[in-house]
Scaffold this motif. Sequence first.
Motif, mmCIF file in Angstrom:
data_model
loop_
_atom_site.group_PDB
_atom_site.id
_atom_site.type_symbol
_atom_site.label_atom_id
_atom_site.label_comp_id
_atom_site.label_asym_id
_atom_site.label_seq_id
_atom_site.Cartn_x
_atom_site.Cartn_y
_atom_site.Cartn_z
ATOM 1 N N GLY A 85 25.889 15.083 -18.777
ATOM 2 C CA GLY A 85 24.930 16.807 -17.809
ATOM 3 C C GLY A 85 25.491 16.544 -16.465
ATOM 4 N N ALA A 86 25.561 18.218 -15.853
ATOM 5 C CA ALA A 86 25.385 17.566 -14.297
ATOM 6 C C ALA A 86 24.265 18.873 -14.370
ATOM 7 N N TYR A 87 23.905 18.281 -12.624
ATOM 8 C CA TYR A 87 23.402 19.804 -12.122
ATOM 9 C C TYR A 87 23.784 19.471 -11.093
ATOM 10 N N ILE A 88 23.751 21.379 -10.762
ATOM 11 C CA ILE A 88 24.624 21.787 -9.555
ATOM 12 C C ILE A 88 24.038 22.718 -8.846
ATOM 13 N N PHE A 89 24.300 23.001 -7.729
ATOM 14 C CA PHE A 89 23.306 24.207 -7.144
ATOM 15 C C PHE A 89 24.134 25.161 -6.968
ATOM 16 N N LEU A 90 24.199 26.606 -6.708
ATOM 17 C CA LEU A 90 24.644 27.609 -6.750
ATOM 18 C C LEU A 90 23.832 28.448 -5.703
ATOM 19 N N GLY A 91 24.937 28.671 -5.037
ATOM 20 C CA GLY A 91 24.689 29.076 -3.569
ATOM 21 C C GLY A 91 23.820 30.637 -4.305
ATOM 22 N N ASN A 92 23.051 31.283 -3.471
ATOM 23 C CA ASN A 92 21.747 32.102 -3.785
ATOM 24 C C ASN A 92 21.807 32.803 -2.420
ATOM 25 N N ALA B 84 26.501 17.170 0.344
ATOM 26 C CA ALA B 84 24.730 18.121 0.000
ATOM 27 C C ALA B 84 24.128 16.759 0.175
ATOM 28 N N PRO B 85 22.955 16.962 0.775
ATOM 29 C CA PRO B 85 22.534 15.557 1.211
ATOM 30 C C PRO B 85 22.016 15.163 -1.254
ATOM 31 N N PRO B 86 22.041 13.989 -1.195
ATOM 32 C CA PRO B 86 20.841 14.185 -2.102
ATOM 33 C C PRO B 86 19.393 15.051 -2.627
ATOM 34 N N SER B 87 18.808 15.260 -3.867
ATOM 35 C CA SER B 87 17.946 15.865 -3.771
ATOM 36 C C SER B 87 16.937 15.372 -5.151
ATOM 37 N N MET B 88 15.650 15.901 -5.488
ATOM 38 C CA MET B 88 15.072 15.640 -6.041
ATOM 39 C C MET B 88 14.401 16.478 -6.697
ATOM 40 N N GLY B 89 15.049 17.992 -6.320
ATOM 41 C CA GLY B 89 14.562 18.666 -6.846
ATOM 42 C C GLY B 89 15.015 19.564 -8.705
ATOM 43 N N VAL C 295 30.322 34.165 -10.399
ATOM 44 C CA VAL C 295 30.835 32.906 -9.304
ATOM 45 C C VAL C 295 30.068 31.954 -10.459
ATOM 46 N N GLY C 296 28.995 32.124 -11.218
ATOM 47 C CA GLY C 296 28.514 30.881 -11.899
ATOM 48 C C GLY C 296 28.759 30.363 -13.401
#
Length: 74
Positions: free
Chosen positions: A31-38, A13-18, A58-59
């Motif tokens: 810590g870490a920031y993850i994206f969980l598909g929705n 996945a490309p980097p994101s400033m999200g 899932v999360g």
Amino acid sequence: GEVVGPERVDADAPPSMGGEDFSFMLEERPGAYIFLGNGDSSELHTDTYDFNDDVIPVGTSYWVRLAERALPVT
């Protein structure tokens, strides 16, 4: 990959400033920031966004597995 299978994980996945504000928390604690598909939905922070409640297990499973790997077995 252990929770949902490696074929369902996007390791490229490309980097994101999200989550740029999350960096302030990381200055205090690791810590870490993850994206969980929705699934297919509107963008986050819009009036048409509708969280897919079906991904809650899932999360939850992800975080349980993370804790199991990080915490020592006594």
